[in-house]
Design a protein around this motif. Structure first.
Motif, PDB file in Angstrom:
ATOM      1  N   UNK A   1      64.904  56.897   1.870  1.00 48.39           N
ATOM      2  CA  UNK A   1      65.822  57.558   3.349  1.00 48.39           C
ATOM      3  C   UNK A   1      65.465  56.790   4.693  1.00 48.39           C
ATOM      4  N   UNK A   2      65.155  55.807   4.444  1.00 50.23           N
ATOM      5  CA  UNK A   2      65.200  55.007   5.753  1.00 50.23           C
ATOM      6  C   UNK A   2      65.968  53.952   5.794  1.00 50.23           C
ATOM      7  N   UNK A   3      66.210  52.956   4.577  1.00 44.08           N
ATOM      8  CA  UNK A   3      67.238  52.782   4.356  1.00 44.08           C
ATOM      9  C   UNK A   3      68.697  53.080   4.339  1.00 44.08           C
ATOM     10  N   UNK A   4      69.101  55.031   3.590  1.00 48.79           N
ATOM     11  CA  UNK A   4      69.914  55.273   3.593  1.00 48.79           C
ATOM     12  C   UNK A   4      70.345  55.289   4.995  1.00 48.79           C
ATOM     13  N   UNK A   5      69.514  55.325   6.185  1.00 49.41           N
ATOM     14  CA  UNK A   5      69.544  55.805   6.861  1.00 49.41           C
ATOM     15  C   UNK A   5      70.843  54.376   8.188  1.00 49.41           C
ATOM     16  N   UNK A   6      69.487  53.520   8.039  1.00 49.83           N
ATOM     17  CA  UNK A   6      69.833  52.129   7.947  1.00 49.83           C
ATOM     18  C   UNK A   6      71.539  51.847   7.878  1.00 49.83           C
TER      19      UNK A   6
END
Length: 146
Positions: free
Chosen positions: A77-82
């Motif tokens: 999820x954090x990677x997608x946001x980044x």
């Protein structure tokens, strides 16, 4: 002429050694372990340090697997946001921090139910030592960057 040539070679040799002294030796990259390998390594470590019995080992193994799966979801999820190049707002950061604190509290509660009182106390001590060690590493990295 001969002396000048030897002096020049000597100067070049000394200068090249002086350059190498300033540079830090590069660390060899560590081999990445799979989540399953990390869980097994952590289970072995906890087994030896806390003297876990077979039943406790099975429960801790399941807990580690669950925690690893949740961490992977958070990472994705954090990677997608980044990848979307949008910085999280203060509210999103606060919500994420709260969610992580809830996960840690739930993990602590599960470990407390699995471990005996003395094992739990020792586990908490190990957690604090690990946290202190990480803080020290972070300080060293910040100082190295300056």
């Amino acid at each position: 002429m001969k002396k000048l040539f030897i002096a020049a070679l000597l100067f070049v040799g000394v200068a090249s050694f002086a350059q190498d002294a300033d540079q830090k030796p590069s660390r060899e990259p560590k081999e990445r372990m799979t989540p399953e390998q990390r869980n097994e390594k952590q289970l072995k470590k906890l087994t030896t340090e806390l003297s876990l019995d077979a039943n406790q080992q099975a429960q801790v193994k399941q807990l580690l697997a669950d925690r690893s799966a949740k961490a992977e979801k958070f990472r994705e999820a954090r990677k997608d946001k980044k990848d979307s190049n949008t910085k999280p707002t203060a509210e999103e950061k606060a919500a994420f921090k709260k969610q992580m604190e809830d996960e840690v509290a739930a993990n602590d509660a599960k470990m407390k139910s699995i471990l005996k009182a003395d094992q739990y106390t020792k586990w908490k001590t190990l957690q604090e030592e690990k946290k202190d060690k990480m803080r020290d590493k972070m300080k060293e990295r910040r100082e190295d960057k300056i």
